[in-house]
Design an enzyme around this catalytic site. Structure first.
Site, PDB file in Angstrom:
ATOM      1  N   HIS A 174       0.825  -1.207   0.000  1.00 43.17           N
ATOM      2  CA  HIS A 174       0.000   0.000   0.000  1.00 43.17           C
ATOM      3  C   HIS A 174       0.861   1.260   0.000  1.00 43.17           C
ATOM      4  O   HIS A 174       0.661   2.179  -0.797  1.00 43.17           O
ATOM      5  CB  HIS A 174      -0.903  -0.041   1.232  1.00 43.17           C
ATOM      6  N   CYS A 181      -0.809  32.607 -21.168  1.00 43.99           N
ATOM      7  CA  CYS A 181       0.288  32.756 -20.223  1.00 43.99           C
ATOM      8  C   CYS A 181      -0.145  32.652 -18.769  1.00 43.99           C
ATOM      9  O   CYS A 181       0.522  33.121 -17.889  1.00 43.99           O
ATOM     10  CB  CYS A 181       1.002  34.079 -20.457  1.00 43.99           C
TER      11      CYS A 181
END
Ligand code: ADP
Ligand code: MG
Ligand code: MG
Length: 876
Positions: free
Chosen positions: A451, A830
């Protein structure tokens, strides 16, 4: 509610395929596919109950849909016939597993029951030996846990107790009598009678798997991973094969290539004489798959062959689960392997070289968003340190911090701003919050498929697993390795690429780009049509950006160079100026500073486009804080300081300038309209800098001067006139110069055609566009957004991934109408979104020319742009 009457709710494995994952879940679809590809001898037979049946069950508040029981009975009949055994037959029972399996894999989140069909009679029919009783106790344990909700710990305690009584340390050392006693003890832990009837067992297990979909663990996992709640899980009923049948039997997981490095050698873990849940739970530490070669050479050879077959068939690296029963290999699961960036890149390059994949296919197997892990630090190359212990290199990257032993402690420390490493024997689903908070994770048990390893790799966190020398005492919050004992709060450093753990304060350093990564990027550049630029304010940013392959600067924030420097004062003087004279003096100083600064930047980007945004300071970022100033005035008054008068004057000025809502205030082009001399100064500085670079170096960048926050076409018209006049005065005729605007307000999107007539280019400022289109303040939205995500009002943070239907639509509209008015209009973006793969896909569709993002995200954007281009060319 729609009726499912007449719908097929159950499919035999022989009738499914990998293309049916929505209906059969990933596990069911791939088990069906493997049955066809590898043959029925290699995959235990069975059938899948559809996700549709699960959805109907949930909608009906926990009632099985009409017809399901009959269809299950029929499918079971077919399975019994194939197997030549009957469920519950006291002499020779058919045993099955009942396995969950959603459309997307949710490792360990949903439930599975093994060995179903055993009862007090059939355990004798199974042989009545140690193996039979081991299988039975496992079934009673899993059934109690999954179907009746008895905590797993309760059973683990009983096992520990039994081991103590028997005087053994391993589960495998318990003998038949121990296991029989344990089975009885497990049954006593039930609040109700253990169901002896296998049909009742099956019915309860199917319901329990359906119910596990709405269990707290699964719901939380879906929230974090953005998996819709209404998909439901399929249920797979499959004939059991037994990895616990003795020394020639085992269970394991295998990757077709090394799942951490991507090297061509398959990797994995296995446990002799065990069933699958032992491997994944991390309770016993498994052996490396290479050792299987000696213990079970035939099964190992066949497994290697099958891994190659599956990889070629799926055209991607595979992550499989298998069991060997008495020397005979069975495949129980396969799926495309989740992998860290390092392995993804290595696989892509090798797959092309081996002729397995075309370049475009290979690029498509990479998860672009994870690539930034490759720019994570490692231990400095010549750093000296003493190794405390070495575990498994479970998730790459290096990290250091204070030791904490529990997830809540990690969360609390992170909230205090402390960096921590989470140290645990092994981890479970409820520890996941701790992974988010920690810099890295160490476990003393479990393999590379444990896990801890899976979750850490998923998050891109460094992890060292299975460091068996560590003796962790959770109660005392201490860990011992040999002679060294460390406590909570002591500092350690870990390297998840080598498995090293050290108590020394090692220096971390940035990694260099690997040759493989460079190859992938070069292929991406050939495949993509979108340009990739970087947002860079300083010459240093600009050279970093070029190093990462940026093809220009998409955004230089001309005011940012002043923030936090000694020159901020000059900027402040200019903004606070009360009249033209005062402002003029400040501007003269700033002209020289800006020119010098731009010269550095333009020099670093010779021959490439550079977009310089004219001043856009929300005023509150540049004027002194009123409260602080008021305190200073107060102090000056008490101390009868000479500065009092000046301070008072400043405070008055601050009050005059202060705006209630500066983000929507006098900023951007509005400043240019009110005080044209500011933009005039900036334009002069830009042109002079470019000319200087041109004269000195013989070439200069393609200059793009950008006006921010335009909403009216006349604003831009006015500014364009001003900028062109200055360009003339400064003799910019030798420069390649264009003038454009940011598109960051909704009105600008709607009137993009009008604005386009004044602009050579648009650059979408998607941060402000998102704020203004959604009416969310990015700086204040945090807590509210968390709630919105919880309630699924939004499924992504709109400041990270474009809100496609809303803000994304504005971008597409503006791109379309802008180009209608001016076909050669250059289009870019941008905002932060320029480095986000999902948003990049949208920009590709909108027809933009380039994206611009922070330098570190440039490699991600290059790969994501290639993937968008590949998808665009393969979908009609
Ligand atoms: P998960 O989704 O949590 O991986 P699975 O349904 O894959 O759960 O089951 C976990 C493990 O149980 C498998 O990896 C395998 O080892 C074992 N298992 C499941 N079905 C069978 C079967 N029919 N025969 C033998 N082992 C099985
Ligand atoms: Mg599995
Ligand atoms: Mg902006």
């Amino acid at each position: 509610m729609e009726t499912l009457a007449g719908t097929q709710l159950v499919y035999d494995f022989a009738d499914g395929s990998k293309d049916m994952r929505e209906l059969l879940g990933g596990k069911g679809a791939n088990v069906a596919e493997m049955t066809r590809v590898l043959g029925a001898d290699r995959v235990p037979a069975g059938f899948t109950i559809t996700t549709e049946a699960c959805v109907a069950y949930m909608e009906a508040g926990g009632e099985l849909p009409d017809g399901l029981e009959e269809q299950v009975a029929e499918a079971l009949g077919r399975l019994e016939e194939r197997a030549g055994k009957r469920l519950g037959d006291p002499d020779d029972p058919l045993l099955v597993s009942v396995r969950s399996g959603a459309r997307e894999s949710m490792p360990g989140m949903l439930d599975t029951v093994l060995n179903l069909g055993l009862n007090d009679e059939s355990v004798v029919g199974l042989g009545g030996d140690r193996f039979a009783w081991d299988s039975y106790r496992r079934f009673v344990q899993m059934f109690g846990n999954v179907c009746l909700g008895i905590p797993g710990d309760r059973f683990e305690e009983l096992i520990e107790e039994r081991k103590r009584e028997a005087g053994v340390s391993e589960d495998t050392e318990l003998d038949t009598d121990d296991l029989r006693a344990l089975t009885d003890a497990f049954k006593d832990a039930y609040d109700e009678e253990f169901p002896q009837d296998p049909r009742e067992q099956l019915d309860k297990a199917i319901r329990a798997v359906f119910d596990s979909w709405t269990g707290a663990r699964a719901v939380e996992y879906r929230r974090i991973n953005r998996i819709p709640d209404d998909w439901g899980t399929a249920v797979n009923v499959q004939q059991m094969v037994f990895g616990n049948r003795g020394e020639k039997s085992c269970s394991g997981v295998a990757f077709s290539r090394d799942e951490v490095t991507g090297e061509p050698e398959p990797s994995g873990d296995f446990l002799v004489n065990a069933q699958g849940e032992d491997v994944v739970s991390g309770v016993r530490t498994p052996k490396d798959i290479a050792e299987m070669k000696e213990l079970m050479p035939d099964a190992h050879a066949e497994l290697m062959e099958i891994l190659r077959t599956l990889e070629a068939h799926y055209r991607d690296m595979q992550d499989t689960e298998f069991t060997v029963e008495d020397g005979q290999l069975y495949m129980l699961q396969t799926r495309d392997a989740k992998r860290p960036a390092q392995a993804a890149v290595r696989f892509a390059v090798d797959a092309v070289e081996e002729g397995l994949l075309e370049r475009a296919e290979a690029i498509a197997t990479i998860d672009a968003a994870r690539l930034d892990a490759l720019l994570h630090p490692s231990f400095a190359r010549n750093a000296r340190y003493e190794t405390l212990t070495t575990g498994l290199a479970a998730s790459p990257g290096a990290a250091k911090g204070e030791i904490v032993f529990t997830a809540p402690d990690a969360v609390a420390a992170a909230a205090d701003g402390r960096k921590v490493i989470l140290v645990r024997p092994f981890t479970e689903a409820e520890d996941v919050a701790g992974f988010h908070a920690a810099e890295g994770i160490v476990t003393s048990r479990g393999g590379k498929a444990s896990h801890a390893a899976l979750v850490a790799r998923g998050m891109g966190k460094p992890c060292v697993a299975g460091a068996g020398e560590l003796e962790i005492d959770l109660n005392a919050k201490r860990v011992r390795a040999g002679d060294t004992e460390l406590s909570e709060g002591d500092r350690i450093a870990i390297d998840g690429s080598t498995g090293v753990v050290t108590a020394d304060d090692v220096e971390l350093e940035e990694v260099e780009m690997s040759e493989d990564f460079k190859t992938v990027l070069a292929w991406a550049d050939e495949l993509r049509s979108l340009g990739v630029r970087a947002n860079a304010d300083t010459p240093e940013d600009a050279s970093k950006a070029r190093e990462f392959g940026a093809e220009g600067v998409g955004l230089c924030r001309s005011e940012h160079i002043f923030l936090g420097t000694e020159n901020q004062q000059r900027m402040q003087d200019m903004i606070m100026a009360e009249d033209d004279d005062e402002r003029g003096a400040a501007l003269d100083d700033l002209l020289a500073l800006q020119q010098e600064h731009f010269t550095g930047l333009l020099d670093a980007m010779q021959g490439l486009p550079v977009t310089i945004r004219l001043l856009d300071p929300p005023l509150h970022e540049f004027i002194p804080n009123a409260e602080q100033l008021a305190q200073e005035v107060e102090r000056a008054r008490i101390e009868e300081s000479d500065d009092l008068e000046e301070l008072e004057h400043t405070l008055d000025r601050v009050h005059v300038l202060a705006e209630t809502n500066p983000m929507l205030g006098t900023r951007g082009v509005r400043l240019g309209v009110l005080h044209p001399e500011i933009y005039e100064m900036q334009m002069r500085a830009i042109v002079r800098a470019a000319r200087a670079v041109l004269e000195a170096k013989g070439s200069s960048p393609l200059l793009e001067v950008m006006v921010p926050l335009v909403t009216y076409e006349h604003e831009l018209e006015l500014m364009r006139g001003l900028l062109e006049r200055v360009a003339g005065e400064e003799d910019a005729s030798t420069l390649d110069l264009s003038i454009g605007t940011m598109i960051e307000l909704p009105r600008a999107c709607f009137v993009a055609d009008r604005i386009a007539r004044q602009a050579d280019f648009f650059s979408f400022g998607t941060n402000d566009l998102t704020q203004t289109a959604l009416g969310f303040s990015r700086d204040d939205v945090g807590g509210m957004l968390a709630r919105y995500l919880d309630l699924k009002i939004v499924d992504r943070n709109p400041f990270e991934t474009m809100d496609a239907p809303g803000v994304g639509w504005l971008v597409r509209l503006a791109a379309w109408t802008g180009r209608e008015a001016k076909p050669d209009l250059k289009l870019g973006i941008c905002g932060e979104h320029g480095g986000d793969p999902d948003s990049i896909e949208l920009f590709q569709k909108a027809g933009l020319d380039y994206v611009s993002c922070s330098p570190y995200r440039v490699p991600i954007a290059r790969v994501a742009a290639a993937q968008s281009a590949i998808r665009a060319s393969s979908s009609p």
